[in-house]
Write a protein that holds these residues in place. Structure first.
Motif, PDB file in Angstrom:
ATOM      1  N   GLY A  89       0.834  -1.208   0.000  1.00 48.31           N
ATOM      2  CA  GLY A  89       0.000   0.000   0.000  1.00 48.31           C
ATOM      3  C   GLY A  89       0.867   1.255   0.000  1.00 48.31           C
ATOM      4  O   GLY A  89       0.376   2.360  -0.198  1.00 48.31           O
ATOM      5  N   GLU A  90       2.152   1.079   0.244  1.00 44.03           N
ATOM      6  CA  GLU A  90       3.089   2.203   0.214  1.00 44.03           C
ATOM      7  C   GLU A  90       3.728   2.278  -1.170  1.00 44.03           C
ATOM      8  O   GLU A  90       3.755   1.309  -1.907  1.00 44.03           O
ATOM      9  CB  GLU A  90       4.184   2.011   1.264  1.00 44.03           C
ATOM     10  CG  GLU A  90       3.670   1.898   2.681  1.00 44.03           C
ATOM     11  CD  GLU A  90       4.790   1.565   3.663  1.00 44.03           C
ATOM     12  OE1 GLU A  90       5.965   1.522   3.257  1.00 44.03           O
ATOM     13  OE2 GLU A  90       4.469   1.334   4.828  1.00 44.03           O
ATOM     14  N   THR A  91       4.244   3.466  -1.483  1.00 41.05           N
ATOM     15  CA  THR A  91       4.974   3.640  -2.732  1.00 41.05           C
ATOM     16  C   THR A  91       6.285   4.350  -2.444  1.00 41.05           C
ATOM     17  O   THR A  91       6.415   5.082  -1.468  1.00 41.05           O
ATOM     18  CB  THR A  91       4.170   4.462  -3.758  1.00 41.05           C
ATOM     19  OG1 THR A  91       3.826   5.709  -3.164  1.00 41.05           O
ATOM     20  CG2 THR A  91       2.925   3.746  -4.215  1.00 41.05           C
ATOM     21  N   VAL A  92       7.239   4.078  -3.297  1.00 33.56           N
ATOM     22  CA  VAL A  92       8.531   4.760  -3.237  1.00 33.56           C
ATOM     23  C   VAL A  92       8.670   5.511  -4.554  1.00 33.56           C
ATOM     24  O   VAL A  92       8.543   4.930  -5.635  1.00 33.56           O
ATOM     25  CB  VAL A  92       9.693   3.758  -3.060  1.00 33.56           C
ATOM     26  CG1 VAL A  92      11.026   4.460  -3.156  1.00 33.56           C
ATOM     27  CG2 VAL A  92       9.562   3.014  -1.752  1.00 33.56           C
ATOM     28  N   VAL A 102       9.048   8.868 -10.906  1.00 34.24           N
ATOM     29  CA  VAL A 102       8.558   7.493 -11.110  1.00 34.24           C
ATOM     30  C   VAL A 102       8.268   6.903  -9.732  1.00 34.24           C
ATOM     31  O   VAL A 102       9.122   6.906  -8.853  1.00 34.24           O
ATOM     32  CB  VAL A 102       9.612   6.634 -11.839  1.00 34.24           C
ATOM     33  CG1 VAL A 102       9.127   5.195 -11.961  1.00 34.24           C
ATOM     34  CG2 VAL A 102       9.917   7.212 -13.208  1.00 34.24           C
ATOM     35  N   CYS A 103       7.051   6.421  -9.552  1.00 39.59           N
ATOM     36  CA  CYS A 103       6.647   5.809  -8.284  1.00 39.59           C
ATOM     37  C   CYS A 103       6.418   4.318  -8.493  1.00 39.59           C
ATOM     38  O   CYS A 103       5.800   3.908  -9.480  1.00 39.59           O
ATOM     39  CB  CYS A 103       5.375   6.464  -7.753  1.00 39.59           C
ATOM     40  SG  CYS A 103       5.604   8.202  -7.303  1.00 39.59           S
ATOM     41  N   LYS A 104       6.931   3.542  -7.545  1.00 39.19           N
ATOM     42  CA  LYS A 104       6.761   2.081  -7.596  1.00 39.19           C
ATOM     43  C   LYS A 104       6.157   1.626  -6.275  1.00 39.19           C
ATOM     44  O   LYS A 104       6.492   2.153  -5.216  1.00 39.19           O
ATOM     45  CB  LYS A 104       8.109   1.396  -7.785  1.00 39.19           C
ATOM     46  CG  LYS A 104       8.768   1.692  -9.104  1.00 39.19           C
ATOM     47  CD  LYS A 104      10.075   0.948  -9.218  1.00 39.19           C
ATOM     48  CE  LYS A 104      10.779   1.282 -10.520  1.00 39.19           C
ATOM     49  NZ  LYS A 104      12.063   0.605 -10.633  1.00 39.19           N
ATOM     50  N   PRO A 105       5.281   0.630  -6.340  1.00 34.72           N
ATOM     51  CA  PRO A 105       4.704   0.120  -5.088  1.00 34.72           C
ATOM     52  C   PRO A 105       5.750  -0.660  -4.289  1.00 34.72           C
ATOM     53  O   PRO A 105       6.606  -1.334  -4.862  1.00 34.72           O
ATOM     54  CB  PRO A 105       3.574  -0.803  -5.548  1.00 34.72           C
ATOM     55  CG  PRO A 105       3.952  -1.204  -6.938  1.00 34.72           C
ATOM     56  CD  PRO A 105       4.736  -0.054  -7.513  1.00 34.72           C
ATOM     57  N   VAL A 106       5.689  -0.537  -2.971  1.00 35.10           N
ATOM     58  CA  VAL A 106       6.558  -1.329  -2.103  1.00 35.10           C
ATOM     59  C   VAL A 106       5.909  -2.702  -1.973  1.00 35.10           C
ATOM     60  O   VAL A 106       4.721  -2.809  -1.682  1.00 35.10           O
ATOM     61  CB  VAL A 106       6.707  -0.659  -0.712  1.00 35.10           C
ATOM     62  CG1 VAL A 106       7.517  -1.544   0.223  1.00 35.10           C
ATOM     63  CG2 VAL A 106       7.344   0.717  -0.849  1.00 35.10           C
ATOM     64  N   MET A 107       6.707  -3.725  -2.214  1.00 34.00           N
ATOM     65  CA  MET A 107       6.192  -5.095  -2.173  1.00 34.00           C
ATOM     66  C   MET A 107       6.756  -5.827  -0.959  1.00 34.00           C
ATOM     67  O   MET A 107       7.843  -5.506  -0.473  1.00 34.00           O
ATOM     68  CB  MET A 107       6.594  -5.848  -3.447  1.00 34.00           C
ATOM     69  CG  MET A 107       6.151  -5.165  -4.744  1.00 34.00           C
ATOM     70  SD  MET A 107       4.387  -5.075  -4.950  1.00 34.00           S
ATOM     71  CE  MET A 107       4.061  -6.714  -5.533  1.00 34.00           C
TER      72      MET A 107
END
Length: 120
Positions: free
Chosen positions: A60-63, A72-77
């Motif tokens: 639910g977080e993004t970096v 560029v945003c990517k989801p934290v997995m």
């Protein structure tokens, strides 16, 4: 996915079990395994077993990283363990046979070496 044949699975289990103890104990255990496989052969049945697999799920977080004017945003997995049921072929006599094999080996070792581990 192919399953190992019962003989290959049995030989693999024997090799794993034989990696423990003294060479003398392994010899006695091998004799007992052969005896008890004839006395109490495997009986296979399909039984449900619980297994786990790993899955990547978003937290639910993004970096976000900005390079110049581009962000560029990517989801934290995160890796989670997911249980699931699977039918597996199980030897329903294995536990009882293994007890008999261990007892047989201990008796043979005690008779020959004076102790249940076949230590010289």
């Amino acid at each position: 996915m192919s399953r190992p044949t019962p003989i290959i699975a049995l030989l693999s289990a024997c090799l794993i079990l034989q990696s423990c103890g003294t060479p003398e104990y392994r010899t006695e255990r091998t004799h007992c395994e052969a005896e008890w496989l004839l006395e109490m052969p495997p009986v296979y049945r399909l039984e449900p077993v619980t297994k786990c697999r790993s899955e990547e799920r978003p937290t639910g977080e993004t970096v976000c990283e900005t390079s110049g004017t581009t962000t560029v945003c990517k989801p934290v997995m995160k890796t989670v363990s997911v249980p699931y049921k699977e039918l597996e072929r199980v030897d329903i006599r294995k536990a009882e046979r293994d007890t008999q094999i261990a007892s047989c080996a201990a008796r043979a070792c005690t008779a020959k070496y004076g102790n249940a581990e076949c230590e010289i």
